[in-house]
Write a protein that holds these residues in place. Structure first.
Motif, PDB file in Angstrom:
ATOM      1  N   GLU A 164      -9.237 -24.250 -36.593  1.00  5.59           N
ATOM      2  CA  GLU A 164      -8.285 -23.412 -37.333  1.00  5.59           C
ATOM      3  C   GLU A 164      -6.985 -23.228 -36.563  1.00  5.59           C
ATOM      4  O   GLU A 164      -5.901 -23.238 -37.149  1.00  5.59           O
ATOM      5  N   LYS A 165      -7.084 -23.046 -35.250  1.00  6.81           N
ATOM      6  CA  LYS A 165      -5.882 -22.887 -34.426  1.00  6.81           C
ATOM      7  C   LYS A 165      -5.141 -24.209 -34.292  1.00  6.81           C
ATOM      8  O   LYS A 165      -3.917 -24.228 -34.225  1.00  6.81           O
ATOM      9  N   GLY A 166      -5.892 -25.305 -34.223  1.00 11.76           N
ATOM     10  CA  GLY A 166      -5.311 -26.636 -34.089  1.00 11.76           C
ATOM     11  C   GLY A 166      -5.061 -27.017 -32.644  1.00 11.76           C
ATOM     12  O   GLY A 166      -4.491 -26.232 -31.887  1.00 11.76           O
ATOM     13  N   PHE A 167      -5.496 -28.205 -32.276  1.00 14.11           N
ATOM     14  CA  PHE A 167      -5.279 -28.709 -30.926  1.00 14.11           C
ATOM     15  C   PHE A 167      -3.874 -29.277 -30.824  1.00 14.11           C
ATOM     16  O   PHE A 167      -3.453 -30.058 -31.663  1.00 14.11           O
ATOM     17  N   SER A 168      -3.185 -28.897 -29.764  1.00 11.85           N
ATOM     18  CA  SER A 168      -1.845 -29.405 -29.502  1.00 11.85           C
ATOM     19  C   SER A 168      -1.922 -30.503 -28.446  1.00 11.85           C
ATOM     20  O   SER A 168      -2.826 -30.516 -27.618  1.00 11.85           O
ATOM     21  N   LEU A 169      -0.951 -31.396 -28.469  1.00  9.00           N
ATOM     22  CA  LEU A 169      -0.803 -32.376 -27.396  1.00  9.00           C
ATOM     23  C   LEU A 169       0.200 -31.884 -26.366  1.00  9.00           C
ATOM     24  O   LEU A 169       0.410 -32.508 -25.341  1.00  9.00           O
ATOM     25  N   ASN A 170       0.824 -30.750 -26.646  1.00  5.01           N
ATOM     26  CA  ASN A 170       1.757 -30.115 -25.724  1.00  5.01           C
ATOM     27  C   ASN A 170       1.046 -28.907 -25.113  1.00  5.01           C
ATOM     28  O   ASN A 170       0.810 -27.921 -25.813  1.00  5.01           O
TER      29      ASN A 170
ATOM     30  N   ALA B 281      -3.713 -22.745 -25.073  1.00  4.40           N
ATOM     31  CA  ALA B 281      -4.880 -23.392 -25.705  1.00  4.40           C
ATOM     32  C   ALA B 281      -4.906 -23.070 -27.199  1.00  4.40           C
ATOM     33  O   ALA B 281      -4.355 -22.048 -27.613  1.00  4.40           O
ATOM     34  N   PRO B 282      -5.527 -23.917 -27.988  1.00  5.17           N
ATOM     35  CA  PRO B 282      -6.246 -25.143 -27.639  1.00  5.17           C
ATOM     36  C   PRO B 282      -5.315 -26.357 -27.538  1.00  5.17           C
ATOM     37  O   PRO B 282      -4.322 -26.450 -28.242  1.00  5.17           O
ATOM     38  N   TYR B 283      -5.690 -27.265 -26.639  1.00  5.85           N
ATOM     39  CA  TYR B 283      -4.912 -28.479 -26.451  1.00  5.85           C
ATOM     40  C   TYR B 283      -5.783 -29.606 -25.921  1.00  5.85           C
ATOM     41  O   TYR B 283      -6.902 -29.388 -25.458  1.00  5.85           O
ATOM     42  N   VAL B 284      -5.221 -30.805 -26.003  1.00  9.28           N
ATOM     43  CA  VAL B 284      -5.801 -32.000 -25.397  1.00  9.28           C
ATOM     44  C   VAL B 284      -4.783 -32.483 -24.377  1.00  9.28           C
ATOM     45  O   VAL B 284      -3.629 -32.738 -24.725  1.00  9.28           O
ATOM     46  N   ARG B 285      -5.205 -32.592 -23.119  1.00  8.57           N
ATOM     47  CA  ARG B 285      -4.290 -33.007 -22.044  1.00  8.57           C
ATOM     48  C   ARG B 285      -4.881 -34.196 -21.302  1.00  8.57           C
ATOM     49  O   ARG B 285      -6.034 -34.174 -20.897  1.00  8.57           O
ATOM     50  N   LYS B 286      -4.079 -35.222 -21.149  1.00  3.67           N
ATOM     51  CA  LYS B 286      -4.482 -36.353 -20.322  1.00  3.67           C
ATOM     52  C   LYS B 286      -4.213 -35.967 -18.876  1.00  3.67           C
ATOM     53  O   LYS B 286      -3.056 -35.803 -18.477  1.00  3.67           O
TER      54      LYS B 286
ATOM     55  N   LYS C 244      -9.134 -39.433 -17.711  1.00  4.26           N
ATOM     56  CA  LYS C 244      -9.765 -38.106 -17.706  1.00  4.26           C
ATOM     57  C   LYS C 244      -8.920 -37.166 -18.558  1.00  4.26           C
ATOM     58  O   LYS C 244      -7.696 -37.118 -18.413  1.00  4.26           O
ATOM     59  N   PHE C 245      -9.600 -36.427 -19.457  1.00  2.00           N
ATOM     60  CA  PHE C 245      -8.927 -35.496 -20.356  1.00  2.00           C
ATOM     61  C   PHE C 245      -9.449 -34.079 -20.183  1.00  2.00           C
ATOM     62  O   PHE C 245     -10.626 -33.865 -19.923  1.00  2.00           O
ATOM     63  N   ASP C 246      -8.545 -33.140 -20.377  1.00  2.00           N
ATOM     64  CA  ASP C 246      -8.826 -31.708 -20.402  1.00  2.00           C
ATOM     65  C   ASP C 246      -8.819 -31.323 -21.887  1.00  2.00           C
ATOM     66  O   ASP C 246      -7.781 -31.380 -22.539  1.00  2.00           O
ATOM     67  N   LEU C 247      -9.991 -30.992 -22.416  1.00  2.00           N
ATOM     68  CA  LEU C 247     -10.117 -30.529 -23.802  1.00  2.00           C
ATOM     69  C   LEU C 247     -10.235 -29.012 -23.737  1.00  2.00           C
ATOM     70  O   LEU C 247     -11.320 -28.458 -23.578  1.00  2.00           O
ATOM     71  N   ARG C 248      -9.116 -28.335 -23.820  1.00  2.00           N
ATOM     72  CA  ARG C 248      -9.084 -26.888 -23.607  1.00  2.00           C
ATOM     73  C   ARG C 248      -9.205 -26.173 -24.941  1.00  2.00           C
ATOM     74  O   ARG C 248      -8.349 -26.277 -25.805  1.00  2.00           O
ATOM     75  N   PHE C 249     -10.271 -25.427 -25.103  1.00  2.00           N
ATOM     76  CA  PHE C 249     -10.532 -24.687 -26.327  1.00  2.00           C
ATOM     77  C   PHE C 249      -9.999 -23.259 -26.249  1.00  2.00           C
ATOM     78  O   PHE C 249      -9.533 -22.714 -27.245  1.00  2.00           O
ATOM     79  N   LEU C 250     -10.132 -22.638 -25.088  1.00  2.00           N
ATOM     80  CA  LEU C 250      -9.841 -21.211 -24.941  1.00  2.00           C
ATOM     81  C   LEU C 250      -8.747 -20.971 -23.905  1.00  2.00           C
ATOM     82  O   LEU C 250      -8.577 -21.757 -22.967  1.00  2.00           O
ATOM     83  N   GLN C 251      -8.043 -19.869 -24.063  1.00  2.00           N
ATOM     84  CA  GLN C 251      -6.932 -19.531 -23.178  1.00  2.00           C
ATOM     85  C   GLN C 251      -7.449 -19.161 -21.792  1.00  2.00           C
ATOM     86  O   GLN C 251      -8.239 -18.234 -21.655  1.00  2.00           O
ATOM     87  N   PRO C 252      -7.010 -19.905 -20.760  1.00  2.00           N
ATOM     88  CA  PRO C 252      -7.448 -19.592 -19.395  1.00  2.00           C
ATOM     89  C   PRO C 252      -7.145 -18.139 -19.011  1.00  2.00           C
ATOM     90  O   PRO C 252      -6.124 -17.575 -19.392  1.00  2.00           O
TER      91      PRO C 252
END
Length: 151
Positions: free
Chosen positions: A141-147, A16-21, A35-43
């Motif tokens: 600041e960390k930046g959302f990844s698509l991966n 995280a953080p990422y955007v996952r379809k 449906k998207f998973d908008l993950r902000f924090l590390q599980p």
């Protein structure tokens, strides 16, 4: 029995953080929903404070509708590491990422939380604008990844 999509995700490997379809669903009458998973924090290592997550939910529910079309809902994950976003249509993750980043920049400029009264919210006393802004700032600041694996 069909397994819940998010239970198939290996939460020990994502970054995280990422955007996952998560999926695209086709309705019986031809409707299409993404449906998207908008993950902000590390599980399993970080979690939102409830007041901050609740505040960010209100802010994103408002601002994402200004940056993205066809939103059905945005809801916090029970694990408190992110949000689920549901939209009409087959939407590209890059579009959602761009809209999310714009909405989070709007969060940083917010002076109040929308719908923060007893009439509008079922737990209006448990909202934190300060906390919502801190999580928004950190994720930007960390930046959302698509991966989802951070590579």
């Amino acid at each position: 029995m069909q397994k819940v999509e998010s239970f198939k995700l290996d939460h020990t490997k994502v970054k995280a953080p990422y955007v996952r379809k998560c999926c695209v669903l086709d309705g019986a009458k031809g409707d299409v929903v993404s449906k998207f998973d908008l993950r902000f924090l590390q599980p399993n290592s970080e979690t939102f404070g409830t007041a901050a997550m609740h505040g960010l939910e209100h802010l994103l529910a408002t601002y994402l509708r200004e940056t993205l079309d066809n939103i059905i809902d945005i809801s916090p994950m029970g694990c408190r590491t992110g949000f689920y976003l549901i939209l009409w249509g087959d939407v590209e993750p890059s579009i959602v990422k761009e809209g999310l980043e714009k909405a989070l920049k709007m969060v940083l400029d917010a002076t109040e939380i929308p719908a923060a009264t007893a009439v509008e919210c079922g737990n209006y006393k448990d909202l934190s604008l300060f906390g919502a802004k801190e999580y928004a700032k950190d994720a930007l600041e960390k930046g959302f990844s698509l991966n989802i694996y951070g590579e």
